[in-house]
Design an enzyme around this catalytic site. Sequence first.
Site, PDB file in Angstrom:
ATOM      1  N   LYS A   1     -12.493 -36.299   5.838  1.00 20.17           N
ATOM      2  CA  LYS A   1     -11.281 -35.771   6.451  1.00 20.17           C
ATOM      3  C   LYS A   1     -10.613 -34.762   5.522  1.00 20.17           C
ATOM      4  CE  LYS A   1      -9.759 -39.923   6.697  1.00 20.17           C
ATOM      5  NZ  LYS A   1      -8.975 -41.158   6.933  1.00 20.17           N
TER       6      LYS A   1
ATOM      7  N   THR B   1       3.655 -38.364   8.174  1.00 21.65           N
ATOM      8  CA  THR B   1       2.230 -38.582   8.439  1.00 21.65           C
ATOM      9  C   THR B   1       1.771 -39.968   7.988  1.00 21.65           C
ATOM     10  OG1 THR B   1       1.693 -37.529   6.312  1.00 21.65           O
ATOM     11  CG2 THR B   1       1.657 -36.124   8.278  1.00 21.65           C
TER      12      THR B   1
ATOM     13  N   GLY C   1       0.281 -43.352   7.987  1.00 25.88           N
ATOM     14  CA  GLY C   1      -0.648 -44.058   8.866  1.00 25.88           C
ATOM     15  C   GLY C   1      -1.629 -43.198   9.625  1.00 25.88           C
ATOM     16  N   THR C   2      -1.745 -41.914   9.278  1.00 23.51           N
ATOM     17  CA  THR C   2      -2.651 -41.047  10.044  1.00 23.51           C
ATOM     18  C   THR C   2      -4.108 -41.460   9.889  1.00 23.51           C
ATOM     19  OG1 THR C   2      -2.567 -39.470   8.192  1.00 23.51           O
ATOM     20  CG2 THR C   2      -1.157 -39.021  10.089  1.00 23.51           C
ATOM     21  N   GLY C   3      -4.510 -41.881   8.684  1.00 22.12           N
ATOM     22  CA  GLY C   3      -5.896 -42.303   8.498  1.00 22.12           C
ATOM     23  C   GLY C   3      -6.225 -43.547   9.296  1.00 22.12           C
ATOM     24  N   CYS C   4      -5.299 -44.517   9.290  1.00 19.18           N
ATOM     25  CA  CYS C   4      -5.479 -45.731  10.090  1.00 19.18           C
ATOM     26  C   CYS C   4      -5.568 -45.381  11.568  1.00 19.18           C
ATOM     27  CB  CYS C   4      -4.305 -46.685   9.869  1.00 19.18           C
ATOM     28  SG  CYS C   4      -3.971 -47.105   8.154  1.00 19.18           S
TER      29      CYS C   4
END
Length: 262
Positions: A173, A204, A206-209
Amino acid sequence: MKTALSIAGSDCSGGAGIQADLKTMSALGVFGMSVIVSVVAENTSRVISIEDISPRVIADQIDAVFEDIAVDAVKVGMLSTPECMEAVAGKLRQYRPRHVVIDPVMYAKNGCPLMQESAISSLIRTVVPLATLLTPNIPEAEKIAGMRIGTEEEMREAARRISALGAKAVLVKGGHYMGDARDVLFDGERFSTFAEKRIDTKNTHGTGCTLSSAIASYLALGKPLEEAVRLAKIYVTGAIENALPLGKGCGPTHHFYQYYKG
């Protein structure tokens, strides 16, 4: 109804971890279930403390789900210790779910560590080979691949190296990379690139989760991998674009932006 299971840490402030995963799954029309591996006292500004759940209770939670409800996809997030990793890996090998999306969470959005430094080698040995898809951000990919990443070609090389460790597919990512929000997918044979506009916001958390649980949700719904990643990327971009200005630090994305405005 299709189902998805999140195996991850709990974020009491609601923006990341299990809470973000369940919100994402619900927003995308999938029945979400959870196995909590760590309780994290955190908010939008800092991580205060972490209490890991015992390996026995982690394993029991996984048994409780799989012995009763069919699981169409699994998302794995924060695994902070080697003992936790072993417990989860053992159960994934036992139940062999079709889709396993693993987000190798190492740091919170504010930079606080969520994985012991000494546990990274255990992650590579124990968890990475079980991934249908591994979704590291650039700092995580650098740790796992053992290289610096500053260009898209280096993202591709990192994906190749991580794939060689056993992951069937790797999504590096590029949210930490300059320019547009560009991600690189390597399916073991070919590369695909996904780009969306970079949104100027600090909210942003928690965007990866959210991205990994969205991919798991779309896989549960029967989408092929590349399509699942593309749709998840679009969903997350919308969630960031409609992010909620809550808290004093990095606020959460808006998981239900498609249904109502914050």
